[in-house]
Design an enzyme around this catalytic site. Structure first.
Site, PDB file in Angstrom:
ATOM      1  CE  LYS A 225      33.677  36.093  34.415  1.00 60.52           C
ATOM      2  NZ  LYS A 225      34.383  36.683  35.567  1.00 60.52           N
TER       3      LYS A 225
ATOM      4  CD  GLU B  37      44.770  39.725  25.625  1.00 55.25           C
ATOM      5  OE1 GLU B  37      43.652  39.199  25.454  1.00 55.25           O
ATOM      6  OE2 GLU B  37      45.206  40.058  26.730  1.00 55.25           O
ATOM      7  CE  LYS B  38      46.747  33.462  17.150  1.00 51.38           C
ATOM      8  NZ  LYS B  38      46.537  33.956  15.794  1.00 51.38           N
TER       9      LYS B  38
ATOM     10  NE  ARG C 279      27.327  36.207  36.531  1.00 46.88           N
ATOM     11  CZ  ARG C 279      28.246  37.156  36.509  1.00 46.88           C
ATOM     12  NH1 ARG C 279      27.912  38.391  36.155  1.00 46.88           N
ATOM     13  NH2 ARG C 279      29.496  36.896  36.815  1.00 46.88           N
TER      14      ARG C 279
ATOM     15  CE  LYS D  85      41.094  41.643  26.651  1.00 53.04           C
ATOM     16  NZ  LYS D  85      41.566  40.379  27.273  1.00 53.04           N
TER      17      LYS D  85
ATOM     18  NE  ARG E 241      35.224  43.372  40.312  1.00 53.85           N
ATOM     19  CZ  ARG E 241      34.757  42.340  39.643  1.00 53.85           C
ATOM     20  NH1 ARG E 241      34.157  41.359  40.277  1.00 53.85           N
ATOM     21  NH2 ARG E 241      34.897  42.240  38.331  1.00 53.85           N
TER      22      ARG E 241
ATOM     23  CD  GLU F 110      39.561  41.508  33.797  1.00 55.21           C
ATOM     24  OE1 GLU F 110      39.878  42.708  33.897  1.00 55.21           O
ATOM     25  OE2 GLU F 110      38.382  41.132  33.717  1.00 55.21           O
TER      26      GLU F 110
ATOM     27  CD  GLU G 116      38.124  37.492  34.965  1.00 52.01           C
ATOM     28  OE1 GLU G 116      37.039  37.483  35.557  1.00 52.01           O
ATOM     29  OE2 GLU G 116      38.313  38.141  33.911  1.00 52.01           O
TER      30      GLU G 116
END
Ligand code: ADP
Length: 448
Positions: free
Chosen positions: A237, A200-201, A337, A158, A291, A287, A275
């Protein structure tokens, strides 16, 4: 309270901010690019000012133009919305240096959370559980291979500066890792000008669960439950809901308390979202977003609050208008969305809206800046609206969503609306039984 706020964004979120300002009796300035001269929020704003040509770097990301716009119009504060300058610490700082208020957190916290390696280290220190991974950044292939061997494959590379799912690559074996590192670095360099990466795993079947937080400058910190954003395509998302079908009220309280305590220790101000990935009953921090988020309306629906209004209030130095004990979730909310995209290939499809009919009725909210005769410009994100449904229970919410989807008509461009019509008939979705990989799997099965 401010007399006048400048809105440094476009589309549905610009309209959303404008509405909150009007409800509070605050005057508004729409700062827009030449491509958005006909935008709905520009028409509804008390004043508008053009800040540059279509390209975002020359308009919505143009800090000198925005400062000038504030000075010319006498706006005292700027709401950045999401995207664009909302997570640029430098922007918050420059506004402050000009005697203007950034409606958002302090520059230091934006900077801290913008570096995902530093953010993870900070959260770990503050008692928040994090995803297993490298301690800090990865400097060489050898280091990455050693960390991955210890952790076990698959692993995820990442970007420290990551966002929007960019600079993220899975490696399923030691053979794949060097290439994943190189691709992630190149992508991160191109997108963010920073090629720092970490490991990261890679979790196999997690849900994406995020907690909404709010803090004022009087020491009040609250959490407003979670949103489940596990329905994703390319780490983006697609549909969100609250509460999460996977959590019990006790788990909600516990994780809410944990993160509220963390941001209290930081001295954070304003709206923030932490998150997590959630797997086998455990939370793993990924993370923090400093905002307002696209999916904030599902939280507004079940807690009956106006989060943008609270952002403005706390930025003006006022107290939050609710306390933790006042915050009791009611019912269930789902957001879809609506993107101007082909619902099968997801290729963006800007163009003219020839006909538009909005859904309505109890529990139906449409946040959208489109209208009949509006031409969606090709320069920006393809999100053209959000359909938010609220009902007493999840089952009723799905039923009401089915009704709203049957009422809404957008003609002239392709949209993702047909996707939701299919999704709500799916037994897994109806049962709330899905993880972050579900949608990709389902989409793949559709094209076989
Ligand atoms: P970005 O800032 O680019 O959006 P995030 O860290 O928020 O990146 O992650 C975005 C999405 O990527 C998550 O919601 C999840 O679907 C997936 N993801 C991130 N980290 C992991 C992980 N360790 N294992 C599995 N999936 C992950």
């Amino acid at each position: 309270m401010f007399d006048k706020i400048l809105i440094a964004n476009r589309g549905e979120i610009a309209l959303r901010i404008l509405r909150a300002c009007k409800d509070m009796g605050v005057r508004t300035v729409a700062a827009h690019s030449t491509a958005d001269a006909e935008a709905m929020h520009v028409r509804f704003a008390d004043e508008s000012i053009c800040i540059g040509p279509p390209s975002a770097t020359q308009s919505y990301l143009n800090i000198p133009a925005l400062i000038t716009a504030c000075e010319l119009t006498g706006a005292q504060a700027v709401h950045p919305g999401y995207g664009f300058l909302s997570e640029k610490a430098e922007f918050a700082q420059i506004l402050e240096e000009h005697g203007l208020t950034f409606i958002g957190p302090k520059a230091e916290h934006i900077r801290l959370m913008g570096d995902k390696i530093a953010a993870k280290e900070t959260m770990r220190r503050l008692g928040v559980p994090v995803v297993p991974g490298s301690e800090g950044g990865i400097d060489s292939d050898a280091e990455a291979l050693a960390v991955a061997a210890e952790m076990g494959y698959p692993v995820l590379v990442k970007a420290a500066a990551g966002g929007g799912g960019r600079g993220m690559k899975v490696a399923r074996s030691a053979e794949e890792l060097p290439r994943a590192l190189a691709t992630a670095r190149a992508e991160a360099k191109a997108a963010f000008g920073d090629d720092a990466v970490y490991l990261e795993k890679y979790l196999q079947k997690p849900r994406h669960i995020e907690v909404q937080l709010f803090a004022d400058s009087h020491g009040n910190v609250v959490h407003l439950g979670e949103r489940d954003c596990s329905l994703q395509r390319r780490h983006q998302k697609v549909m969100e809901e609250s509460p999460s079908p996977a959590l019990t009220p006790a788990q909600r309280e516990e994780i809410g308390e944990t993160v509220a305590s963390a941001i209290r220790q930081l001295g954070y101000l304003g709206a923030g979202t932490i998150e997590f990935l959630y797997e086998d009953g455990r939370f793993y921090f990924i993370e923090m977003n400093t905002r307002i988020q696209v999916e904030h309306p599902v939280t507004e629906a079940i807690y009956d609050v106006d989060l943008v209004r609270e952002q403005i209030r706390v930025a003006a130095g006022e107290k939050l208008s609710f306390r933790q004990k006042d915050l009791k979730p009611r019912g269930h909310a789902i957001e879809c969305r609506i993107n101007a995209e082909n619902p099968k290939t997801f290729v963006p499809n800007p163009g003219l809206i020839k006909y538009f009919h909005a859904p309505g009725g109890l529990g139906v909210r449409l946040d959208s800046a489109i209208y009949e005769g509006y031409r969606i410009p090709p320069y920006y994100d393809s999100l053209i609206g959000k359909l938010i449904i609220h009902a007493d229970s999840r089952a009723e919410c799905l039923m009401r969503l089915r009704r709203a989807l049957s009422e809404i008509v957008v003609d002239g461009v392709n949209t993702t609306l047909p996707l939701f019509e299919e999704l709500i008939e799916n037994p897994d979705i109806q049962a709330g039984d899905y993880d972050i990989h579900w949608l990709e799997r389902w989409l793949a099965s559709q094209t076989e």
